[in-house]
Motif scaffolding. Structure first.
Motif, short mmCIF file in Angstrom:
data_model
loop_
_atom_site.label_atom_id
_atom_site.label_comp_id
_atom_site.label_asym_id
_atom_site.label_seq_id
_atom_site.Cartn_x
_atom_site.Cartn_y
_atom_site.Cartn_z
N MET A 74 84.97 22.94 93.61
CA MET A 74 84.70 23.16 92.19
C MET A 74 85.31 22.01 91.39
O MET A 74 86.44 21.63 91.60
CB MET A 74 85.31 24.49 91.76
N ASN A 75 84.51 21.46 90.47
CA ASN A 75 84.94 20.34 89.65
C ASN A 75 85.11 20.80 88.21
O ASN A 75 84.42 21.71 87.76
CB ASN A 75 83.87 19.24 89.76
N ILE A 76 85.99 20.13 87.51
CA ILE A 76 86.27 20.47 86.11
C ILE A 76 85.01 20.40 85.24
O ILE A 76 84.88 21.11 84.26
CB ILE A 76 87.39 19.56 85.56
N THR A 77 84.05 19.58 85.64
CA THR A 77 82.83 19.39 84.83
C THR A 77 81.73 20.41 85.15
O THR A 77 80.73 20.45 84.44
CB THR A 77 82.26 17.98 85.03
N ASP A 78 81.92 21.23 86.16
CA ASP A 78 80.88 22.19 86.55
C ASP A 78 80.49 23.15 85.42
O ASP A 78 79.36 23.60 85.36
CB ASP A 78 81.32 23.00 87.78
N ASN A 79 81.43 23.49 84.56
CA ASN A 79 81.18 24.45 83.50
C ASN A 79 81.30 23.81 82.11
O ASN A 79 81.51 24.49 81.13
CB ASN A 79 82.15 25.63 83.60
N LEU A 80 81.15 22.49 82.08
CA LEU A 80 81.35 21.75 80.85
C LEU A 80 80.11 20.95 80.53
O LEU A 80 79.49 20.36 81.41
CB LEU A 80 82.56 20.81 81.05
N ALA A 81 79.73 20.93 79.26
CA ALA A 81 78.56 20.16 78.81
C ALA A 81 79.01 19.19 77.71
O ALA A 81 79.98 19.46 76.99
CB ALA A 81 77.49 21.10 78.27
N LYS A 82 78.28 18.09 77.57
CA LYS A 82 78.63 17.06 76.59
C LYS A 82 78.75 17.61 75.18
O LYS A 82 79.63 17.21 74.42
CB LYS A 82 77.60 15.93 76.59
N ASP A 83 77.88 18.54 74.82
CA ASP A 83 77.91 19.08 73.46
C ASP A 83 79.01 20.13 73.25
O ASP A 83 79.15 20.69 72.17
CB ASP A 83 76.55 19.61 73.01
N LEU A 84 79.81 20.36 74.29
CA LEU A 84 80.95 21.27 74.19
C LEU A 84 82.28 20.51 74.24
O LEU A 84 83.32 21.07 74.59
CB LEU A 84 80.88 22.34 75.28
N VAL A 85 82.22 19.23 73.90
CA VAL A 85 83.42 18.39 73.85
C VAL A 85 83.62 17.93 72.41
O VAL A 85 82.71 17.35 71.81
CB VAL A 85 83.29 17.18 74.79
N ILE A 86 84.80 18.20 71.87
CA ILE A 86 85.14 17.80 70.50
C ILE A 86 86.20 16.71 70.59
O ILE A 86 87.32 16.98 71.00
CB ILE A 86 85.69 18.99 69.69
N HIS A 87 85.82 15.49 70.20
CA HIS A 87 86.78 14.39 70.32
C HIS A 87 87.94 14.53 69.35
O HIS A 87 89.09 14.25 69.70
CB HIS A 87 86.11 13.02 70.11
N GLU A 88 87.69 15.00 68.15
CA GLU A 88 88.79 15.18 67.20
C GLU A 88 88.61 16.50 66.45
O GLU A 88 87.73 16.64 65.61
CB GLU A 88 88.84 14.02 66.20
N LEU A 89 89.45 17.45 66.81
CA LEU A 89 89.44 18.74 66.13
C LEU A 89 89.85 18.56 64.67
O LEU A 89 90.74 17.77 64.36
CB LEU A 89 90.41 19.71 66.81
N GLN A 90 89.21 19.30 63.78
CA GLN A 90 89.56 19.26 62.36
C GLN A 90 90.62 20.30 62.02
O GLN A 90 91.31 20.18 61.01
CB GLN A 90 88.30 19.52 61.51
N ALA A 91 90.77 21.31 62.86
CA ALA A 91 91.67 22.42 62.62
C ALA A 91 93.13 21.97 62.61
O ALA A 91 93.51 21.04 63.32
CB ALA A 91 91.47 23.48 63.69
N SER A 92 93.93 22.68 61.81
CA SER A 92 95.34 22.32 61.71
C SER A 92 96.28 23.47 62.08
O SER A 92 97.49 23.30 62.04
CB SER A 92 95.66 21.83 60.29
N ASP A 93 95.72 24.63 62.43
CA ASP A 93 96.58 25.71 62.94
C ASP A 93 95.86 26.46 64.06
O ASP A 93 94.68 26.24 64.32
CB ASP A 93 97.04 26.65 61.82
N LYS A 94 96.60 27.34 64.71
CA LYS A 94 96.12 28.02 65.91
C LYS A 94 94.81 28.77 65.67
O LYS A 94 93.85 28.62 66.43
CB LYS A 94 97.20 28.97 66.42
N SER A 95 94.75 29.59 64.63
CA SER A 95 93.55 30.39 64.40
C SER A 95 92.34 29.50 64.08
O SER A 95 91.22 29.79 64.51
CB SER A 95 93.77 31.43 63.31
N GLU A 96 92.57 28.41 63.36
CA GLU A 96 91.48 27.48 63.04
C GLU A 96 90.97 26.78 64.30
O GLU A 96 89.78 26.54 64.45
CB GLU A 96 91.93 26.44 62.02
N VAL A 97 91.90 26.42 65.19
CA VAL A 97 91.50 25.78 66.45
C VAL A 97 90.59 26.71 67.24
O VAL A 97 89.53 26.31 67.71
CB VAL A 97 92.73 25.37 67.30
N LEU A 98 91.01 27.96 67.38
CA LEU A 98 90.20 28.93 68.14
C LEU A 98 88.82 29.07 67.51
O LEU A 98 87.81 29.07 68.22
CB LEU A 98 90.91 30.28 68.22
N LYS A 99 88.76 29.17 66.20
CA LYS A 99 87.48 29.31 65.51
C LYS A 99 86.62 28.06 65.72
O LYS A 99 85.40 28.17 65.97
CB LYS A 99 87.69 29.57 64.02
#
Length: 149
Positions: free
Chosen positions: A1-26
């Motif tokens: 099993m590889n780390i990329t098996d369940n990962l798609a390009k459009d599910l990668v965020i290079h820079e999160l805008q969130a600044s707290d835990k709940s915002e990150v999850l959202k």
């Protein structure tokens, strides 16, 4: 099993805008919806927040791996996010988290879910990988590091 098996390009965020835990999850969950997956954002957030109440998924070394199970999913999905500034995620080492791997699995997929979490954890134990992840200059560089180029 590889780390990329369940990962798609459009599910990668290079820079999160969130600044707290709940915002990150959202922001991480909203990425699924933006990518066209049929996900109840509110339910997914409830599942993730319920898991956080059991103990933080901020495991230290700048890493958080929020995870949970959703009935509506047919396969495991992983969303990756990076925060160059870092976010207080109530991490075990009290340091801000910069690397986020959110894992959502189908209700009946316990074995595969644990394998994915273990694979991510193994990959993130590599200090050079973590530093390269944090130092990526753009999304293409991050995708290349993750093996999604």
């Amino acid at each position: 099993m590889n780390i990329t098996d369940n990962l798609a390009k459009d599910l990668v965020i290079h820079e999160l805008q969130a600044s707290d835990k709940s915002e990150v999850l959202k922001e991480l969950v909203s990425t699924l919806k933006d990518a066209g997956l049929e996900v109840d954002v509110e339910n997914a957030l409830k599942v993730l927040n319920d898991r956080e109440k059991l103990g933080t998924t901020g495991i230290g070394d700048g890493i958080a791996i929020p995870h949970g199970k959703l009935e509506c999913l047919e396969e495991i999905v992983v969303v990756v996010g990076r925060s160059s500034e870092g976010v207080d995620f109530e991490s075990l080492d009290m340091q801000p988290c910069k690397i986020f791997f959110m894992v959502l699995a189908p209700e009946q997929g316990a074995g595969a879910h644990l394998k994915v979490l273990a694979q991510i954890s193994r990959q993130l134990k590599d200090e050079a990988f973590r530093q390269a992840f944090i130092d990526t200059g753009d999304k293409q560089e991050l995708l290349k590091l993750l093996g999604l180029n």
